[in-house]
Design a protein around this motif. Structure first.
Motif, mmCIF file in Angstrom:
data_model
loop_
_atom_site.group_PDB
_atom_site.id
_atom_site.type_symbol
_atom_site.label_atom_id
_atom_site.label_comp_id
_atom_site.label_asym_id
_atom_site.label_seq_id
_atom_site.Cartn_x
_atom_site.Cartn_y
_atom_site.Cartn_z
ATOM 1 N N PHE A 12 0.767 -1.285 -0.096
ATOM 2 C CA PHE A 12 0.088 0.044 0.248
ATOM 3 C C PHE A 12 0.869 1.256 0.221
ATOM 4 O O PHE A 12 0.426 2.421 -0.640
ATOM 5 C CB PHE A 12 -1.108 -0.037 1.257
ATOM 6 N N ILE A 13 2.016 1.138 0.700
ATOM 7 C CA ILE A 13 2.870 2.311 0.334
ATOM 8 C C ILE A 13 3.278 2.450 -0.983
ATOM 9 O O ILE A 13 3.432 3.716 -1.458
ATOM 10 C CB ILE A 13 4.196 2.418 1.245
ATOM 11 N N SER A 14 3.635 1.499 -1.896
ATOM 12 C CA SER A 14 4.020 1.467 -3.093
ATOM 13 C C SER A 14 2.922 2.073 -4.110
ATOM 14 O O SER A 14 3.078 2.580 -5.210
ATOM 15 C CB SER A 14 4.489 0.109 -3.655
ATOM 16 N N LEU A 15 1.546 1.438 -3.883
ATOM 17 C CA LEU A 15 0.518 1.899 -4.566
ATOM 18 C C LEU A 15 -0.426 2.573 -3.720
ATOM 19 O O LEU A 15 -1.605 2.134 -3.447
ATOM 20 C CB LEU A 15 -0.159 0.729 -5.135
ATOM 21 N N LEU A 50 2.697 10.295 2.173
ATOM 22 C CA LEU A 50 3.914 10.890 2.651
ATOM 23 C C LEU A 50 5.326 10.012 2.549
ATOM 24 O O LEU A 50 6.363 10.514 2.098
ATOM 25 C CB LEU A 50 3.830 11.316 3.997
ATOM 26 N N ILE A 51 5.085 8.710 3.176
ATOM 27 C CA ILE A 51 6.162 7.851 3.061
ATOM 28 C C ILE A 51 6.584 7.482 1.529
ATOM 29 O O ILE A 51 7.729 7.442 1.291
ATOM 30 C CB ILE A 51 5.726 6.421 3.717
ATOM 31 N N MET A 104 -1.378 18.625 3.054
ATOM 32 C CA MET A 104 -0.451 17.710 2.838
ATOM 33 C C MET A 104 -1.077 16.257 1.934
ATOM 34 O O MET A 104 -0.105 16.194 0.971
ATOM 35 C CB MET A 104 -0.482 17.070 4.166
ATOM 36 N N PHE A 105 -2.139 16.378 2.052
ATOM 37 C CA PHE A 105 -2.600 15.263 0.873
ATOM 38 C C PHE A 105 -2.834 16.008 -0.620
ATOM 39 O O PHE A 105 -2.174 14.890 -1.292
ATOM 40 C CB PHE A 105 -4.121 14.701 1.101
ATOM 41 N N TYR A 112 3.623 12.928 -5.835
ATOM 42 C CA TYR A 112 3.568 11.361 -6.299
ATOM 43 C C TYR A 112 3.459 11.365 -7.787
ATOM 44 O O TYR A 112 4.167 10.452 -8.255
ATOM 45 C CB TYR A 112 2.510 10.602 -5.324
ATOM 46 N N GLY A 113 2.657 11.853 -8.314
ATOM 47 C CA GLY A 113 2.190 11.880 -9.597
ATOM 48 C C GLY A 113 3.510 12.225 -10.563
ATOM 49 O O GLY A 113 3.865 11.681 -11.519
#
Length: 128
Positions: A12-15, A50-51, A104-105, A112-113
């Motif tokens: 879930f951190i990866s995606l 964030l991670i 932050m989101f 991320y994108g």
């Protein structure tokens, strides 16, 4: 058992998009309210973004910017608190944290994108 949990968290951190979608769908099935379900998905998955962004910056640029990200978030919180103080003369820390969490989101989903695109371009054109 612990390894399985670690693999799920790493997945879930990866995606994080997938995690956001899963939380939204599950929440919508329970509440049947789109806005509340979306807000819950945003609140729950923001740490994943964030991670993920922190790790992707380390992979793409090659340096860890964790301290800079923490300082940026603290400065953002201070800015929101000063804005509240100037605007209303009443400072509500819980409201300021909620505003920073939403900002932050938005910031980290955008990063991320951009980092996905940058990483793909970097791997295609610069890996020989």
């Amino acid at each position: 058992m612990l390894n399985g949990i670690m693999y799920i968290i790493a997945f879930f951190i990866s995606l994080p998009f997938l995690a956001t979608w899963i939380v939204y769908v599950c929440s919508y099935k329970l509440t049947e309210q789109k806005i509340k379900s979306f807000h819950l998905a945003v609140y729950v998955t923001t740490p994943l973004y964030l991670i993920a962004v922190t790790l992707m910056i380390d992979m793409v640029i090659g340096m860890s910017l964790t301290a800079a990200i923490i300082i940026l978030l603290l400065l953002l919180l201070v800015g929101v608190l000063i804005f509240q103080w100037k605007k209303r003369t009443e400072v509500l820390l819980s409201k300021a944290i909620r505003i920073v969490w939403r900002l932050m989101f938005l910031l980290f989903i955008t990063l991320y994108g951009l980092l996905i695109v940058t990483g793909i371009i970097q791997r295609i054109f610069f890996s020989v």
